[in-house]
Design a protein around this motif. Structure first.
Motif, PDB file in Angstrom:
ATOM      1  N   ARG A   1      -2.372 -59.271 -32.097  1.00 27.38           N
ATOM      2  CA  ARG A   1      -3.540 -60.197 -31.823  1.00 27.38           C
ATOM      3  C   ARG A   1      -5.131 -59.133 -31.680  1.00 27.38           C
ATOM      4  O   ARG A   1      -5.718 -59.507 -31.144  1.00 27.38           O
ATOM      5  N   ALA A   2      -4.941 -57.821 -30.974  1.00 27.61           N
ATOM      6  CA  ALA A   2      -5.576 -57.170 -30.495  1.00 27.61           C
ATOM      7  C   ALA A   2      -6.717 -56.074 -31.525  1.00 27.61           C
ATOM      8  O   ALA A   2      -5.799 -55.557 -32.163  1.00 27.61           O
ATOM      9  N   ASP A   3      -7.593 -55.713 -31.591  1.00 23.30           N
ATOM     10  CA  ASP A   3      -8.286 -53.980 -32.390  1.00 23.30           C
ATOM     11  C   ASP A   3      -7.298 -52.825 -31.243  1.00 23.30           C
ATOM     12  O   ASP A   3      -7.153 -52.121 -32.192  1.00 23.30           O
ATOM     13  N   ASP A   4      -7.160 -52.706 -30.508  1.00 19.17           N
ATOM     14  CA  ASP A   4      -6.664 -51.856 -29.497  1.00 19.17           C
ATOM     15  C   ASP A   4      -6.082 -52.457 -28.382  1.00 19.17           C
ATOM     16  O   ASP A   4      -6.727 -53.332 -27.653  1.00 19.17           O
ATOM     17  N   VAL A   5      -5.122 -51.246 -28.003  1.00 18.08           N
ATOM     18  CA  VAL A   5      -3.837 -51.658 -26.341  1.00 18.08           C
ATOM     19  C   VAL A   5      -4.452 -50.003 -25.864  1.00 18.08           C
ATOM     20  O   VAL A   5      -4.329 -49.322 -26.437  1.00 18.08           O
ATOM     21  N   ILE A   6      -5.023 -50.751 -24.517  1.00 16.91           N
ATOM     22  CA  ILE A   6      -4.633 -49.626 -23.992  1.00 16.91           C
ATOM     23  C   ILE A   6      -3.513 -49.438 -22.627  1.00 16.91           C
ATOM     24  O   ILE A   6      -3.166 -50.221 -21.969  1.00 16.91           O
ATOM     25  N   TYR A   7      -3.668 -48.442 -21.883  1.00 13.76           N
ATOM     26  CA  TYR A   7      -2.517 -48.265 -21.199  1.00 13.76           C
ATOM     27  C   TYR A   7      -3.102 -47.508 -19.524  1.00 13.76           C
ATOM     28  O   TYR A   7      -1.597 -48.178 -18.854  1.00 13.76           O
ATOM     29  N   ASP A   8      -4.202 -47.363 -19.532  1.00 13.78           N
ATOM     30  CA  ASP A   8      -4.584 -46.401 -18.784  1.00 13.78           C
ATOM     31  C   ASP A   8      -6.508 -47.540 -18.451  1.00 13.78           C
ATOM     32  O   ASP A   8      -6.897 -47.057 -19.792  1.00 13.78           O
ATOM     33  N   ALA A   9      -6.586 -47.730 -17.113  1.00 14.90           N
ATOM     34  CA  ALA A   9      -7.543 -48.341 -17.511  1.00 14.90           C
ATOM     35  C   ALA A   9      -9.167 -47.336 -17.712  1.00 14.90           C
ATOM     36  O   ALA A   9     -10.088 -47.060 -17.793  1.00 14.90           O
ATOM     37  N   ARG A  10      -8.603 -46.038 -17.358  1.00 18.49           N
ATOM     38  CA  ARG A  10      -9.425 -44.243 -17.947  1.00 18.49           C
ATOM     39  C   ARG A  10      -9.689 -44.385 -18.993  1.00 18.49           C
ATOM     40  O   ARG A  10     -10.796 -43.493 -19.465  1.00 18.49           O
TER      41      ARG A  10
END
Length: 228
Positions: free
Chosen positions: A205-214
């Motif tokens: 569903r997403a263009d990208d997935v990240i796992y760290d706010a930085r």
């Protein structure tokens, strides 16, 4: 030539703050007030992000409207009591590095920050004040004034308020509701992997997935640099 304005919209619960303890406790209190069995924790967290009048019927379908109204009121009362007793910084702590990243993004001249949340106006105001973040978000869309996610009304209102084109906006959230809302509004979608929906369920569903706010600033730039 100056850079085009960019709108960065954030979900709140599960994206900026970890409020799951108070959410589960408040839902437990609400159901107990009606003498009803409390839904499982995973089910409760699975509806976070929806407006309460939509979320609670998803947990327990088929009840009378009056019962739903009492459950909503009981939830709100319990949540307010917990927040009042503990304060937002304990009740709904920011996820690691979030504040530093928000400050970093807000310092970019052509970035505008906003919120699109299932919280009420009163709830969002209290949360932002508790964290000293009232000044960070130019547009603030709440459940009081819009249909529940994934309806695109909140994002469309934010675009209208800021004058930013849809192709220059991104929605950041932790749930499928956020991603589907972004798609419905024609904006980019960036998922975070630390919230209440499983990250693997957001990938398509997403263009990208990240796992760290930085990683947020870089991910945002990559999304806008990619082909529309």
């Amino acid at each position: 030539m100056s850079d085009a304005l960019r709108l960065i919209l954030f979900d709140v619960d599960g994206t900026l703050v970890d409020s799951q303890g108070d959410i589960v406790a408040s839902m437990t209190s609400a159901f107990a007030s009606e003498g009803m069995a409390v839904p499982k924790r995973d089910a409760i967290l699975g509806i976070v992000g929806l407006s309460l009048d939509v979320a609670i019927p998803k947990l327990v379908p088929g009840l009378d409207a009056a019962v739903y109204a009492r459950l909503v009121d009981a939830y709100k009362a319990a949540y307010m009591a917990l927040r009042g007793a503990q304060g937002s910084q304990i009740s709904s702590p920011l996820y690691p590095h979030i504040r530093a990243v928000l400050d970093q993004l807000s310092a970019v001249d052509h970035y505008l920050l906003g919120v699109a949340t299932g919280k009420s106006r009163r709830g969002l105001d209290a949360l932002l004040a508790g964290h000293g973040m009232e000044h960070l978000f130019l547009t603030q869309q709440v459940a009081d004034h819009h249909p529940s996610k994934p309806h695109p009304a909140m994002i469309l209102a934010a675009l209208s308020e800021t004058g930013v084109a849809a192709q220059n906006a991104v929605m950041i959230g932790d749930t499928s509701f956020d991603m589907d809302m972004a798609r419905a509004a024609g904006v980019r979608a960036l998922a975070v992997g630390w919230g209440y929906h499983r990250a693997e369920d957001l990938v398509g569903r997403a263009d990208d997935v990240i796992y760290d706010a930085r990683a947020l600033p870089g991910a945002i730039e990559r999304i806008w640099e990619s082909k529309q």
